[in-house]
Design a protein around this motif. Sequence first.
Motif, PDB file in Angstrom:
ATOM      1  N   SER A 221       0.402   6.564   4.236  1.00 39.77           N
ATOM      2  CA  SER A 221       0.021   5.550   3.248  1.00 39.77           C
ATOM      3  C   SER A 221      -0.252   6.204   1.902  1.00 39.77           C
ATOM      4  O   SER A 221      -0.671   7.362   1.828  1.00 39.77           O
TER       5      SER A 221
ATOM      6  N   ASP B 230       0.815  -1.213   0.000  1.00 39.87           N
ATOM      7  CA  ASP B 230       0.000   0.000   0.000  1.00 39.87           C
ATOM      8  C   ASP B 230       0.850   1.265   0.000  1.00 39.87           C
ATOM      9  O   ASP B 230       0.372   2.343   0.344  1.00 39.87           O
TER      10      ASP B 230
ATOM     11  N   ASP C 131       2.106   7.317  10.643  1.00 36.45           N
ATOM     12  CA  ASP C 131       1.854   6.402   9.530  1.00 36.45           C
ATOM     13  C   ASP C 131       1.482   7.204   8.291  1.00 36.45           C
ATOM     14  O   ASP C 131       0.587   8.060   8.347  1.00 36.45           O
TER      15      ASP C 131
ATOM     16  N   SER D 152       3.101   2.305   1.958  1.00 38.16           N
ATOM     17  CA  SER D 152       2.996   2.929   3.274  1.00 38.16           C
ATOM     18  C   SER D 152       4.321   2.862   4.012  1.00 38.16           C
ATOM     19  O   SER D 152       5.202   2.062   3.691  1.00 38.16           O
TER      20      SER D 152
END
Length: 310
Positions: free
Chosen positions: A86, A58, A84, A60
């Motif tokens: 993504s 993804d 995080d 990420s």
Amino acid sequence: MKKLIIAAVVAAAVGGVAYANYAATQEVKKVVDKQISALSIQSGVDIKYSDISASIFDSSMQLSDITVSNSLSNEPVATIDSIDVSGYEVDAIPPHTGFVMTNFRFSDEFLAQLPENSNNKLASTSYNVNSSLDYNKDSGDSDFALKVTANEVADVNFNLGLAKTTALMEASLAASQMQNEAADGQLTLEQQLQQQSKMMAALTQLEPRRINLSIADEGELKAVVDSFLTAQGMTHEQFKQVVAMQLQQVPVSEELVTAITNFVNGLSSFSVSAKLPEGKGMMEINQQIQMLMGQPEELAKFINLQASGA
């Protein structure tokens, strides 16, 4: 025998993915370290993290156990459990990107330096930030969403819908690529001016479509507001009177007046939204709004204003 072959294929695939993720992590680390270095120079703070990981599935990456400190005194300023990201792509405009920051908290050393009349509850709580950007390449539309949570205080949500954003996305991608290619992550003055010019040109093409802002109490909002008012030498009743007086002097619609008044009284929730006419650019809408500033009800109709408070 077939089971052994299948197991071997699965193991090889898993091993390949693990290696790909490891390689991706190393590449992402180079980019992140360069961007952090540039940010540290610009802001005067040192940013460090204990771990970084990336996934090829993804696009990420995650940073863990982040510390922010004053670059001169080396005193800690804040900590963050994780960040995080993504959907990030270096050489393309992704259809979706996400950013999640978990448990941002100012350090005790930083809090101790705040003025005595500072709002300690608001400053000492932890914060979570969740934002996303969705881009439709075919239509050129984009939707931006942001949620900021002050733990046990309030949730703030902001949403913005835009049309004709392709030029802005392309300019942003070019700026990001240029910064990544710079030796120290710093652009020259000429490069900065070029990027600013492209950004300004792209902004003039935007068509705002919808906007929404909401605030919701998470338990301590009234206590935080009252603490702030006390530091200013004002009671909540006096605050309500001041707001009521200001609302009489500002040309706003009755619906918005009611929403603000109810929110000031209850400090439970507030929401305001607008849906703007299609086919009109930023400049045209701003001109129309300026023309209707003295006609609050007509302005509310033009932007399809809706508001509520409690």
